[in-house]
Motif scaffolding. Structure first.
Motif, PDB file in Angstrom:
ATOM      1  N   HIS A  24       0.834  -1.214   0.000  1.00  0.00           N
ATOM      2  CA  HIS A  24       0.000   0.000   0.000  1.00  0.00           C
ATOM      3  C   HIS A  24       0.869   1.265   0.000  1.00  0.00           C
ATOM      4  O   HIS A  24       0.579   2.226  -0.710  1.00  0.00           O
ATOM      5  N   HIS A  61      -0.777  -6.269  -6.603  1.00  0.00           N
ATOM      6  CA  HIS A  61      -1.190  -6.149  -5.194  1.00  0.00           C
ATOM      7  C   HIS A  61      -2.578  -6.754  -4.976  1.00  0.00           C
ATOM      8  O   HIS A  61      -2.791  -7.524  -4.040  1.00  0.00           O
ATOM      9  N   GLU A  65      -3.481  -9.786  -2.526  1.00  0.00           N
ATOM     10  CA  GLU A  65      -4.382  -9.544  -1.393  1.00  0.00           C
ATOM     11  C   GLU A  65      -5.562 -10.516  -1.428  1.00  0.00           C
ATOM     12  O   GLU A  65      -5.994 -11.023  -0.385  1.00  0.00           O
ATOM     13  N   HIS A  84     -12.440  -4.801  -6.497  1.00  0.00           N
ATOM     14  CA  HIS A  84     -11.137  -4.782  -7.172  1.00  0.00           C
ATOM     15  C   HIS A  84     -11.320  -4.797  -8.692  1.00  0.00           C
ATOM     16  O   HIS A  84     -10.657  -4.075  -9.421  1.00  0.00           O
ATOM     17  N   HIS A 117     -10.756   2.846  -0.268  1.00  0.00           N
ATOM     18  CA  HIS A 117     -10.791   1.389  -0.343  1.00  0.00           C
ATOM     19  C   HIS A 117     -10.065   0.758   0.849  1.00  0.00           C
ATOM     20  O   HIS A 117     -10.588  -0.163   1.480  1.00  0.00           O
ATOM     21  N   ASP A 122     -10.340  -2.784   2.992  1.00  0.00           N
ATOM     22  CA  ASP A 122      -9.203  -3.601   3.437  1.00  0.00           C
ATOM     23  C   ASP A 122      -9.213  -3.742   4.964  1.00  0.00           C
ATOM     24  O   ASP A 122      -8.856  -4.799   5.509  1.00  0.00           O
TER      25      ASP A 122
HETATM   26 FE1  FEO Z   1      -5.347  -3.361  -0.787  1.00  0.00          FE
HETATM   27 FE2  FEO Z   1      -8.371  -4.430  -1.484  1.00  0.00          FE
HETATM   28  O1  FEO Z   1      -6.784  -3.501  -1.894  1.00  0.00           O
END
Ligand code: FEO
Length: 143
Positions: A24, A61, A65, A84, A117, A122
């Motif tokens: 991030h 990413h 994730e 996403h 987001h 998250d």
């Molecule tokens: Fe870190 Fe759901 O993006």
């Protein structure tokens, strides 16, 4: 010279996972670079190159994730994956229609999207994993 108005990750956005927090932070860094790139609509401009970098880094990413959430049995995984997906679509459109999009629109979207987001979605898997840890009996509690 001190530069202000940096777009930076802050501790309140931590998901309590070093690897994901690092990703991030990197995303914020790339968006900050993008916001400082000179407006230029040529395909090989620095802005276009950084936009391509944030697109690729963001994709990797999000995939990592999703794997992490799946491994931890996060119940809202499918909902999160849809968000996403819609982000990736929007960013793909920015790349495709680059010459017709304003840089400030792209930068504004990316800044808002990532802050909201992480802070709203998250954080949910962070809280879920933390509550699982707190509810799991420690080895010393087991008979
Ligand atoms: Fe870190 Fe759901 O993006």
């Amino acid at each position: 010279m001190i530069e202000d108005n940096r777009f930076e990750w802050s501790e309140n956005l931590s998901v309590n996972n070093e690897k994901i927090d690092t990703q991030h932070k990197e995303i914020f860094k790339i968006i900050d670079q993008l916001s400082r790139a000179k407006p230029d609509y040529s395909e090989n401009s620095r802005f276009a190159q950084i936009l391509s970098a944030i697109t690729e880094y963001g994709l990797s990413h999000l995939k990592e994730e999703e794997k992490f959430m799946a491994e931890n049995g996060f119940p809202k995984l499918e909902e999160h994956k849809k968000v996403h997906k819609s982000y990736l679509y929007k960013v793909a459109m920015f790349n495709l229609k680059y010459s017709k999009t304003s840089e400030s629109e792209v930068v504004g979207f990316l800044k808002n999207w990532w802050v909201n987001h992480i802070a709203k979605m998250d954080i949910q898997y962070r809280d879920y994993i933390e509550s699982k840890k707190n509810n799991d009996p420690s080895p010393s509690d087991k008979p």
